[in-house]
Design an enzyme around this catalytic site. Structure first.
Site, short mmCIF file in Angstrom:
data_model
loop_
_atom_site.label_atom_id
_atom_site.label_comp_id
_atom_site.label_asym_id
_atom_site.label_seq_id
_atom_site.Cartn_x
_atom_site.Cartn_y
_atom_site.Cartn_z
N HIS A 165 40.23 48.62 40.82
CA HIS A 165 40.55 49.32 39.58
C HIS A 165 39.32 49.46 38.69
O HIS A 165 39.09 50.51 38.07
CB HIS A 165 41.66 48.59 38.82
CG HIS A 165 43.02 48.76 39.40
ND1 HIS A 165 43.37 48.22 40.62
CD2 HIS A 165 44.12 49.42 38.94
CE1 HIS A 165 44.63 48.53 40.88
NE2 HIS A 165 45.11 49.26 39.88
N HIS A 178 44.04 40.06 39.46
CA HIS A 178 42.74 39.60 39.94
C HIS A 178 42.33 38.36 39.18
O HIS A 178 42.81 38.11 38.07
CB HIS A 178 41.67 40.69 39.73
CG HIS A 178 41.69 41.77 40.76
ND1 HIS A 178 41.06 41.67 41.97
CD2 HIS A 178 42.27 43.00 40.73
CE1 HIS A 178 41.24 42.79 42.66
NE2 HIS A 178 41.98 43.60 41.92
N ASP A 207 36.61 38.62 39.77
CA ASP A 207 36.74 39.94 40.40
C ASP A 207 36.40 41.05 39.42
O ASP A 207 35.88 42.10 39.82
CB ASP A 207 38.17 40.14 40.90
CG ASP A 207 38.63 39.03 41.82
OD1 ASP A 207 37.77 38.38 42.42
OD2 ASP A 207 39.84 38.81 41.92
#
Length: 341
Positions: A181, A222, A226
């Site tokens: 993302h 996450h 991350d």
């Protein structure tokens, strides 16, 4: 009123047709790059699906982001996805604005070639990273006790190749470091930072990127690492530098980290040829009307009759002497030439 609307609609239609012709010509030259970038999006999804077979649920790792940010819960997990969808759709619409607006700085085909190049480079690093180390997923469907945390052994290769889209993408596990993302979000924001024209939208884009980072951690999709790894090595290079009001500077310097996607975008952007300036290239790329073609032909004929070349630097007055065209200031009398003067 109706006459004005009809006239503006006619102008808009002509603008769309002219832009479509230009973009089709660019697409004919660059379709291989676009196709390769789109195919790699499938390869990236296939790699994420493959690592899910290797995922083994375990207790969630200790994370400073989980300690600082309250958990949104499963019923509010859609908030981060909604924000991401808004960023994605806004960027896509912006890349197609040359078809409608008069003021345009980019070509749609060329900007998507660059965006896909940034995405592919970042995703290659991501695939290498999450296959190197598989962390236990912190998301709700990846935790111990969830039926979706592990995938049974596939019965055929076709089952793996189909990747169970979109359910297999939404409920994936194991593809953690680093956040996909944030790859898309940062690539979009960095691209608009360079080629966009509105400062307020640039500032809003970076603010939304920070909010997206916080929501990803708060929704437990996450770990904090991350998200941090997706940010840049030293905020932004000089030519991509952002000028913020002072309250924003502290936030962005704190959140920026020192890592990957911005570095990839900066490196690839330096290697790719620069996009042509529309104000200069418009005369050669956009089709001419019949009136413009006639006026240009008359102008060129007039230059040739006057003895001038097409180069504006060579537009000088020339004088004809004894059947020969001489430049102004260098005209010699025939008798003087014969006498050796």
């Amino acid at each position: 009123m109706s006459f004005y609307i009809g006239r503006e609609a006619s102008k808009l239609w002509k603008r769309i047709c002219a832009e479509t012709t230009t973009e089709i010509n660019l697409l004919a030259e660059n379709w291989k790059y676009l196709l390769a970038g789109l195919v790699f999006q499938y390869i990236h999804g296939l790699a994420a699906r493959g690592v899910h077979y290797l995922h083994r649920p375990a207790p969630t790792l200790q994370d400073v982001g989980f300690f600082l940010l309250p958990e949104l819960g499963q019923d509010k997990a859609y908030i981060s996805e909604t924000l991401f969808a808004m960023i994605f759709l806004s960027f896509v619409l912006w890349t197609f604005h040359p078809f409608i607006l008069k003021s345009r700085k980019i070509y749609t085909v060329l900007i998507w070639c660059r965006v896909l190049a940034f995405l592919v480079a970042s995703q290659i690093l991501r695939i290498i990273t999450f296959y190197s180390t598989q962390l236990p997923g912190p998301n709700y469907h990846c935790r111990e006790g969830s039926k979706l945390a592990t995938l049974p052994r596939p019965d055929s290769v076709i089952e793996v190749l189909l990747i169970n889209f979109p359910r297999g993408v939404v409920y994936g596990c194991g593809d953690l470091i680093f956040s996909s993302h944030m790859i898309f979000t940062l690539v979009y924001v960095l691209t608009y930072q360079k080629y966009g024209t509105r400062r307020s939208i640039k500032q809003l884009g970076w603010l939304l990127a920070v909010i997206q980072s916080l929501l990803i951690v708060a929704s437990r999709k996450h770990y904090t690492v991350d998200v941090v790894v997706a940010w840049y090595e030293h905020f932004l290079p000089c030519d991509l530098k952002i000028v913020f009001y002072s309250p924003f500077k502290l936030i962005f310097w704190f959140m920026a980290g020192r890592y990957t996607v911005n570095l990839v975008v900066f490196f690839i952007d330096k290697k790719l040829p620069e996009l042509p300036d529309r104000s200069i290239a418009a005369a050669t790329l956009l089709p001419l009307s019949i009136k413009e073609k006639d006026s240009r032909s008359k102008e060129e004929s007039h230059k040739l009759l006057n003895g001038n070349s097409g180069d504006p630097a060579d537009w000088r007055q020339r004088t004809q002497v004894n059947g020969k065209t001489m430049e102004d200031g260098n005209t010699l009398h025939a008798d003087s030439a014969m006498n050796g003067a």
